[in-house]
Design a protein around this motif. Structure first.
Motif, PDB file in Angstrom:
ATOM      1  N   ALA A  14       0.839  -1.210   0.000  1.00  0.00           N
ATOM      2  CA  ALA A  14       0.000   0.000   0.000  1.00  0.00           C
ATOM      3  C   ALA A  14       0.874   1.260   0.000  1.00  0.00           C
ATOM      4  CB  ALA A  14      -0.898   0.007   1.218  1.00  0.00           C
ATOM      5  N   THR A  76     -15.464   1.594   1.367  1.00  0.00           N
ATOM      6  CA  THR A  76     -15.104   2.021   0.009  1.00  0.00           C
ATOM      7  C   THR A  76     -13.612   2.262  -0.112  1.00  0.00           C
ATOM      8  OG1 THR A  76     -15.612   4.313   0.606  1.00  0.00           O
ATOM      9  CG2 THR A  76     -17.368   3.053  -0.413  1.00  0.00           C
ATOM     10  N   LYS A  79     -10.904  -0.740   1.727  1.00  0.00           N
ATOM     11  CA  LYS A  79     -10.797  -2.174   1.435  1.00  0.00           C
ATOM     12  C   LYS A  79      -9.600  -2.530   0.558  1.00  0.00           C
ATOM     13  CE  LYS A  79     -15.449  -3.781   2.181  1.00  0.00           C
ATOM     14  NZ  LYS A  79     -16.648  -4.356   1.599  1.00  0.00           N
ATOM     15  N   THR A  80      -9.185  -1.627  -0.293  1.00  0.00           N
ATOM     16  CA  THR A  80      -8.084  -1.899  -1.205  1.00  0.00           C
ATOM     17  C   THR A  80      -6.752  -2.043  -0.488  1.00  0.00           C
ATOM     18  OG1 THR A  80      -9.234  -0.625  -2.890  1.00  0.00           O
ATOM     19  CG2 THR A  80      -6.911  -1.055  -3.268  1.00  0.00           C
ATOM     20  N   TYR A  81      -6.525  -1.241   0.546  1.00  0.00           N
ATOM     21  CA  TYR A  81      -5.191  -1.165   1.144  1.00  0.00           C
ATOM     22  C   TYR A  81      -5.071  -1.676   2.581  1.00  0.00           C
ATOM     23  CZ  TYR A  81      -4.135   1.764  -2.885  1.00  0.00           C
ATOM     24  OH  TYR A  81      -3.965   2.230  -4.156  1.00  0.00           O
TER      25      TYR A  81
END
Length: 111
Positions: A14, A76, A79-81
């Motif tokens: 990240a 939102t 969640k990606t990192y």
């Protein structure tokens, strides 16, 4: 007054700039919520641990804030990192009388 502690660890790949984006978005949402008094962000780049302590007028305000924050930030942007769901805790706050110094904590959380 109550404090809401939120701690999380970023995934190894990240970008560190994510933590700054998270802080900015989180602050914007917090300041619109009932009972919000202030927030402090902190982090450690080596371990990828980051978090925030927000302050609320009542325990109910601190608990209710969690729903809005979950929907608008963690579900939102985060969640990606983020490696796993954030650790959340709510505490009562003890204020020292003015002029009696300040409480300082220095240490590391063990995950």
């Amino acid at each position: 007054m109550y404090a809401r502690l939120s701690m999380f660890r970023l995934k190894p790949d990240a970008p560190i700039s994510f933590a700054e984006q998270w802080a900015e978005k989180t602050y914007m949402i917090h300041r619109s919520l009932k009972g919000f008094k202030g927030i402090t962000f902190f982090g450690e780049e080596i371990t990828n641990e980051f978090g925030a302590i927000s302050y609320w007028e009542t325990k109910e305000d601190a608990l209710a804030a969690g729903d809005a924050i979950e929907v608008k930030v963690y579900s939102t942007l985060s969640k990606t990192y983020i490696e796993s769901p954030p650790m959340i805790a709510i505490y009562g706050v003890y204020d020292l009388p003015k002029g009696n110094g300040e409480l300082i904590f220095s240490g590391k959380f063990n995950w």
